[in-house]
Structures are given as structure tokens and as C-alpha cells.
Design a protein around this motif. Structure first.
Motif, PDB file in Angstrom:
ATOM      1  N   ILE A   1       0.844  -1.205   0.000  1.00  0.00           N
ATOM      2  CA  ILE A   1       0.000   0.000   0.000  1.00  0.00           C
ATOM      3  C   ILE A   1       0.872   1.244   0.000  1.00  0.00           C
ATOM      4  CG2 ILE A   1      -1.591   1.347   1.439  1.00  0.00           C
ATOM      5  CD1 ILE A   1      -2.906  -1.338   2.217  1.00  0.00           C
ATOM      6  N   LEU A   2       1.895   1.252   0.855  1.00  0.00           N
ATOM      7  CA  LEU A   2       2.798   2.400   0.896  1.00  0.00           C
ATOM      8  C   LEU A   2       3.538   2.555  -0.431  1.00  0.00           C
ATOM      9  CD1 LEU A   2       4.114   4.712   2.477  1.00  0.00           C
ATOM     10  CD2 LEU A   2       5.779   3.066   3.373  1.00  0.00           C
ATOM     11  N   GLU A   3       3.961   1.444  -1.025  1.00  0.00           N
ATOM     12  CA  GLU A   3       4.659   1.479  -2.312  1.00  0.00           C
ATOM     13  C   GLU A   3       3.778   2.110  -3.395  1.00  0.00           C
ATOM     14  OE1 GLU A   3       7.396   0.645  -5.494  1.00  0.00           O
ATOM     15  OE2 GLU A   3       7.686   0.669  -3.317  1.00  0.00           O
ATOM     16  N   ALA A   4       2.506   1.714  -3.429  1.00  0.00           N
ATOM     17  CA  ALA A   4       1.585   2.265  -4.434  1.00  0.00           C
ATOM     18  C   ALA A   4       1.403   3.766  -4.240  1.00  0.00           C
ATOM     19  CB  ALA A   4       0.242   1.547  -4.340  1.00  0.00           C
ATOM     20  N   ILE A   5       1.317   4.200  -2.984  1.00  0.00           N
ATOM     21  CA  ILE A   5       1.160   5.634  -2.710  1.00  0.00           C
ATOM     22  C   ILE A   5       2.420   6.387  -3.105  1.00  0.00           C
ATOM     23  CG2 ILE A   5       0.847   7.341  -0.860  1.00  0.00           C
ATOM     24  CD1 ILE A   5      -0.914   5.183   0.548  1.00  0.00           C
ATOM     25  N   GLN A   6       3.588   5.812  -2.835  1.00  0.00           N
ATOM     26  CA  GLN A   6       4.838   6.477  -3.195  1.00  0.00           C
ATOM     27  C   GLN A   6       5.024   6.567  -4.709  1.00  0.00           C
ATOM     28  OE1 GLN A   6       7.379   3.982  -0.703  1.00  0.00           O
ATOM     29  NE2 GLN A   6       7.939   5.777   0.508  1.00  0.00           N
ATOM     30  N   ARG A   7       4.437   5.629  -5.455  1.00  0.00           N
ATOM     31  CA  ARG A   7       4.498   5.726  -6.914  1.00  0.00           C
ATOM     32  C   ARG A   7       3.552   6.821  -7.415  1.00  0.00           C
ATOM     33  NH1 ARG A   7       4.536  -0.568  -9.115  1.00  0.00           N
ATOM     34  NH2 ARG A   7       6.319  -1.277  -7.849  1.00  0.00           N
ATOM     35  N   ALA A   8       2.381   6.913  -6.807  1.00  0.00           N
ATOM     36  CA  ALA A   8       1.415   7.922  -7.242  1.00  0.00           C
ATOM     37  C   ALA A   8       1.806   9.321  -6.786  1.00  0.00           C
ATOM     38  CB  ALA A   8       0.023   7.565  -6.710  1.00  0.00           C
ATOM     39  N   TRP A   9       2.411   9.409  -5.592  1.00  0.00           N
ATOM     40  CA  TRP A   9       2.799  10.697  -5.006  1.00  0.00           C
ATOM     41  C   TRP A   9       4.257  10.593  -4.586  1.00  0.00           C
ATOM     42  CZ3 TRP A   9      -0.747  14.483  -5.451  1.00  0.00           C
ATOM     43  CH2 TRP A   9      -2.052  14.071  -5.766  1.00  0.00           C
ATOM     44  N   PRO A  10       5.176  10.669  -5.567  1.00  0.00           N
ATOM     45  CA  PRO A  10       6.601  10.408  -5.293  1.00  0.00           C
ATOM     46  C   PRO A  10       7.191  11.377  -4.276  1.00  0.00           C
ATOM     47  CG  PRO A  10       6.144  10.420  -7.659  1.00  0.00           C
ATOM     48  CD  PRO A  10       4.933  10.966  -6.984  1.00  0.00           C
ATOM     49  N   SER A  11       7.712  10.808  -3.209  1.00  0.00           N
ATOM     50  CA  SER A  11       8.339  11.612  -2.158  1.00  0.00           C
ATOM     51  C   SER A  11       9.588  10.884  -1.684  1.00  0.00           C
ATOM     52  CB  SER A  11       7.385  11.819  -0.986  1.00  0.00           C
ATOM     53  OG  SER A  11       8.035  12.454   0.099  1.00  0.00           O
ATOM     54  N   GLU A  12      10.651  11.614  -1.540  1.00  0.00           N
ATOM     55  CA  GLU A  12      11.882  11.008  -1.057  1.00  0.00           C
ATOM     56  C   GLU A  12      11.814  10.720   0.432  1.00  0.00           C
ATOM     57  OE1 GLU A  12      15.503   9.263  -0.858  1.00  0.00           O
ATOM     58  OE2 GLU A  12      14.241   9.683  -2.598  1.00  0.00           O
ATOM     59  N   ARG A  13      10.871  11.378   1.138  1.00  0.00           N
ATOM     60  CA  ARG A  13      10.826  11.224   2.600  1.00  0.00           C
ATOM     61  C   ARG A  13       9.430  10.833   3.061  1.00  0.00           C
ATOM     62  NH1 ARG A  13      12.133  16.328   5.627  1.00  0.00           N
ATOM     63  NH2 ARG A  13      10.836  17.315   4.036  1.00  0.00           N
ATOM     64  N   VAL A  14       9.390   9.904   4.009  1.00  0.00           N
ATOM     65  CA  VAL A  14       8.149   9.593   4.710  1.00  0.00           C
ATOM     66  C   VAL A  14       8.461   9.594   6.205  1.00  0.00           C
ATOM     67  CG1 VAL A  14       8.547   7.101   4.455  1.00  0.00           C
ATOM     68  CG2 VAL A  14       6.272   7.950   5.025  1.00  0.00           C
ATOM     69  N   ARG A  15       7.598  10.234   6.976  1.00  0.00           N
ATOM     70  CA  ARG A  15       7.776  10.242   8.427  1.00  0.00           C
ATOM     71  C   ARG A  15       6.819   9.243   9.052  1.00  0.00           C
ATOM     72  NH1 ARG A  15       8.723  15.452  12.480  1.00  0.00           N
ATOM     73  NH2 ARG A  15      10.284  14.318  13.702  1.00  0.00           N
ATOM     74  N   VAL A  16       7.340   8.412   9.935  1.00  0.00           N
ATOM     75  CA  VAL A  16       6.569   7.333  10.535  1.00  0.00           C
ATOM     76  C   VAL A  16       5.886   7.842  11.800  1.00  0.00           C
ATOM     77  CG1 VAL A  16       6.674   4.995  11.489  1.00  0.00           C
ATOM     78  CG2 VAL A  16       8.206   5.662   9.610  1.00  0.00           C
ATOM     79  N   ALA A  17       4.591   7.537  11.927  1.00  0.00           N
ATOM     80  CA  ALA A  17       3.809   8.012  13.074  1.00  0.00           C
ATOM     81  C   ALA A  17       3.251   6.830  13.858  1.00  0.00           C
ATOM     82  CB  ALA A  17       2.671   8.908  12.599  1.00  0.00           C
ATOM     83  N   ASP A  18       3.670   6.696  15.093  1.00  0.00           N
ATOM     84  CA  ASP A  18       3.029   5.745  15.998  1.00  0.00           C
ATOM     85  C   ASP A  18       1.973   6.532  16.778  1.00  0.00           C
ATOM     86  OD1 ASP A  18       2.181   3.924  17.861  1.00  0.00           O
ATOM     87  OD2 ASP A  18       4.161   3.202  18.383  1.00  0.00           O
ATOM     88  N   ARG A  19       1.048   7.051  16.089  1.00  0.00           N
ATOM     89  CA  ARG A  19      -0.053   7.860  16.625  1.00  0.00           C
ATOM     90  C   ARG A  19      -1.045   8.052  15.489  1.00  0.00           C
ATOM     91  NH1 ARG A  19       2.933  13.322  18.035  1.00  0.00           N
ATOM     92  NH2 ARG A  19       4.623  11.894  18.576  1.00  0.00           N
ATOM     93  N   GLY A  20      -2.200   8.577  15.794  1.00  0.00           N
ATOM     94  CA  GLY A  20      -3.185   8.759  14.738  1.00  0.00           C
ATOM     95  C   GLY A  20      -4.570   9.006  15.280  1.00  0.00           C
ATOM     96  N   LEU A  21      -5.495   8.093  14.961  1.00  0.00           N
ATOM     97  CA  LEU A  21      -6.905   8.333  15.246  1.00  0.00           C
ATOM     98  C   LEU A  21      -7.185   8.510  16.731  1.00  0.00           C
ATOM     99  CD1 LEU A  21      -9.840   6.582  13.462  1.00  0.00           C
ATOM    100  CD2 LEU A  21      -9.913   6.881  15.912  1.00  0.00           C
ATOM    101  N   ARG A  22      -6.628   7.635  17.581  1.00  0.00           N
ATOM    102  CA  ARG A  22      -6.903   7.754  19.023  1.00  0.00           C
ATOM    103  C   ARG A  22      -6.407   9.088  19.563  1.00  0.00           C
ATOM    104  NH1 ARG A  22      -3.938   3.059  21.840  1.00  0.00           N
ATOM    105  NH2 ARG A  22      -2.407   3.739  20.311  1.00  0.00           N
ATOM    106  N   GLU A  23      -5.202   9.477  19.138  1.00  0.00           N
ATOM    107  CA  GLU A  23      -4.664  10.760  19.586  1.00  0.00           C
ATOM    108  C   GLU A  23      -5.535  11.912  19.098  1.00  0.00           C
ATOM    109  OE1 GLU A  23      -1.402   7.843  19.970  1.00  0.00           O
ATOM    110  OE2 GLU A  23      -2.932   8.245  18.461  1.00  0.00           O
TER     111      GLU A  23
END
Length: 369
Positions: A318-340
Motif C-alpha cells: 500500500i505504501l509502495e503504491a502511494i509512493q508511486r502515485a505521489w513520489p516523495s523522497e521522505r516519509v515520516r513514521v507516526a506511531d499515533r493517529g486516530l486515538r490521539e
């Protein structure tokens, strides 16, 4: 969308020299956020603080509520039992910690949205545990994930794409800087998550390197088609990404597991993963290592384990497909999200000063006409 403070960098710092207090000097009240997803059941209990909140207790269990849902359209009885047992434990923790019902936000996402019997399961949970789960729509799910990740955006960035990979769906939000705030310029929900994608593309047994590569590429292509169907076109964001003026943020167990593999962690360490920057090459290398490990090897990895061994590569695809559609050299990893996001939203609502009633100014009885 205004930038807000979020969870502290070290969310598990539970022994503080002094606990947060409200204006009267009393301990700040506890808040709870419960998220029942397609794959996980998660609970967070926290107190408000100056930099967002301090976590008091947390719980996470893989329940696979959406197992088989893509084929049958219904929640499986065994899957419901697993989720119910986890929710009952959450209810016990909420009562034990003394979280008032008015300060508890409890939501369910894609599995309960899509299942014919999703509402029936929610009612069973209410009767059996007292928890009142609210089924949220994809728009609110995306907004809450954004809320939980805002403070991970690079301060120098002009744009960001926030990716929330769930078990049954993947939400994406496009944000651009507007003065000191962030404005959501678009969002979409793709009906594919790690569980649904893995069920659509079972991993071949005892296959060679070429067959495994074809299987993985089929998952990437499936997700790529779902992204194209979403109809989001943003040449301006593509330009920002190409000039490194924008980046991706990824939040999910699949992406944090990918980060753990990249770091070669002997055991999962949230403090090293949350906020980690990974390059496109780092992501590709971690995915290649996961493919080489095979199901048994992935199950033995401390950052994956047997419960995620058959799902983590779907997340990487899934991440690979997104990186192909929206090419970015950087991705920041989040151990947080909906609950926060749920916690911050409820805390902010309670911090709003009460609206003062306007006094009507009129002429008194004795005033001249």
C-alpha cells in the motif's frame, strides 16, 4: 486546519514528577479514546498537559474483526467474539481508571461500517460492556488521523500527504500550509487495507523469488488502481513533492512494523519509531527484507510477530503504491493517529470557555419615551 500540540515524544513516560493540574489546582481529569478497527482494538487513557497530554494507560490487541468480511459481507462470529473480549478488557480498564463517560470517545471504523451486521455487533457491545461505540464515516476517520499527526509535519514543509493504513481501508489527506495553519485541500478513502488486500492476494506457498515478486506487484497494482479511482489530482502537491517542499506521513501498525525492520530493532521501541524519517530507498529495502524472510521468518521478527506476519507486506505494498502515485523522497513514521486525534478533539472541546450570554441593553422603565 490549525496546528496543535499532540502526544509527547515519549508517550510512555507515565511517572511524572508532578501530574498535570487544572486551574483549580486539582489533578487534571482523565480522558479515554477507544478505536475498534478492522484489525486492531486500541485504547488510550490520558491527562491533558501543556504539550498535549500525558498517557496514563494504553491497550492494543489484534482482533481481526474484518476477517472474511470482503467475501461474506458480514462479521464472522469468531471475529466478533475476539473483538468483544478485547472491548470487555478495555471497559474494565476505563472503569478502573475512573474515566467518566462524558470524557470517553469510542469509535468503530471500516469493518463495522461495511458489515451487514455491524450495527448489531455494536448493540451487543453496548449491552454487554456498557461501551457506546460510534461508527464513524471515512471523512471523520481521515480528519482524526490528521489531527493526531499534525505535530509530526516538518516545520519547513509547505505540503504533506497523511496516510492512515487500516485493516479494511486506507485514508489519505492532502494538506497545504496557509500562513501558520494547515488546510486540508483534499482527502479520499480507498476501500483497501492490509486485511482486505491480503485476502484478495493470498501469499503463494513455497514460491520462488520471481513468483513472490509477481504476487507483491499485484498488490501494489491493486492499490494503485484504487488510488486512481479516488480521483484526486493535485499538480501543485506533486510539484512540492518533487522539490522536497512536501513529504508523506504514514500511520499504521504496518508502517511502524516496516520502520522496526528498517532499524533492525530486537524488540519494538515506540520512542525510536515515532517520528522516524525514512527515505524511499529505506522503505524499498525494508520491503525486500520482508519478502526474503518469508512467512515463518516474519513471524519470528519481534516488530512483527505471528499476528502480523501475513499482513505486513500488504501494508508495504500500500505504501509502495502511494509512493508511486505521489513520489516523495521522505516519509515520516507516526506511531499515533486516530486515538490521539480523538483525545485532542475532546480535550479542546472541554477547554473552550463557556459562551457568555449577552445582556440585552434596553431602556429602563423610567426612561423618557
Amino acid at each position: 486546519m490549525p496546528e496543535t500540540h499532540g502526544a509527547p515524544r515519549r508517550r510512555d513516560e507515565r511517572s511524572q514528577p508532578s501530574r498535570p493540574r487544572d486551574a483549580s489546582g486539582r489533578d487534571a481529569p482523565l480522558y479515554g479514546a477507544l478505536d475498534l478497527g478492522t484489525n486492531n482494538c486500541r485504547l488510550l487513557i490520558a491527562r491533558p498537559s501543556r504539550d498535549g497530554f500525558r498517557v496514563v494507560d494504553s491497550f492494543s490487541r489484534i482482533v481481526r474483526l474484518g476477517e472474511g468480511l470482503s467475501r461474506s459481507g458480514r462479521l464472522d462470529p469468531q471475529a466478533m467474539d475476539r473483538a468483544y473480549d478485547a472491548l470487555a478488557l478495555c471497559a474494565e480498564r476505563i472503569v478502573r481508571k475512573g474515566v467518566e463517560s462524558a470524557r470517553l470517545s469510542a469509535v468503530a471504523t471500516q469493518a463495522c461500517r461495511a458489515a451487514e451486521n455491524g450495527a448489531d455487533f455494536i448493540e451487543r457491545v453496548r449491552k454487554g460492556t456498557g461501551l457506546r461505540l460510534r461508527i464513524i464515516d471515512p471523512a471523520e476517520e481521515a480528519r482524526l488521523a490528521v489531527e493526531g499527526c499534525l505535530n509530526l509535519i516538518d516545520p519547513k514543509a509547505e505540503g504533506v500527504v497523511i496516510i492512515d493504513v487500516g485493516g479494511g481501508s486506507t485514508e489519505l489527506s492532502w494538506l497545504k500550509r496557509q500562513d501558520a495553519d494547515w488546510r486540508t485541500t483534499g482527502w479520499m478513502s480507498a476501500p483497501l487495507g492490509v486485511v482486505t488486500l491480503a485476502e484478495r492476494h493470498p501469499e503463494p506457498e513455497n514460491a520462488g523469488k520471481v513468483r513472490n515478486a509477481e504476487w507483491y506487484e499485484a498488490m501494489v497494482a491493486d492499490m494503485g488502481a484504487a488510488l486512481a479511482d479516488g480521483g484526486i489530482e493535485d499538480p501543485g502537491m506533486l510539484d512540492l513533492l518533487s522539490r522536497d517542499r512536501a513529504h508523506l506521513i504514514g500511520t499504521s501498525g504496518a508502517i511502524t512494523s516496516l520502520a522496526g525492520i528498517h532499524l533492525k530493532l530486537p524488540r519494538y521501541n515506540r520512542d525510536r519509531v515515532d517520528g522516524l524519517w525514512m527515505t524511499r530507498g529505506d522503505c524499498d529495502a525494508a520491503a525486500d527484507r520482508l519478502k526474503a524472510l518469508g512467512p515463518d521468518g516474519r513471524a519470528k521478527e519481534a516488530c512483527i510477530g505471528p499476528d502480523r506476519a501475513d499482513l505486513v507486506l500488504a501494508g508495504a505494498a500500500i505504501l509502495e503504491a502511494i509512493q508511486r502515485a505521489w513520489p516523495s523522497e521522505r516519509v515520516r513514521v507516526a506511531d499515533r493517529g486516530l486515538r490521539e486525534g480523538l483525545l485532542l478533539q475532546r480535550m479542546r472541546e472541554d477547554q473552550k470557555p463557556p459562551r457568555r450570554r449577552r445582556r440585552r441593553r434596553g431602556r429602563g422603565r423610567g426612561a423618557a419615551g
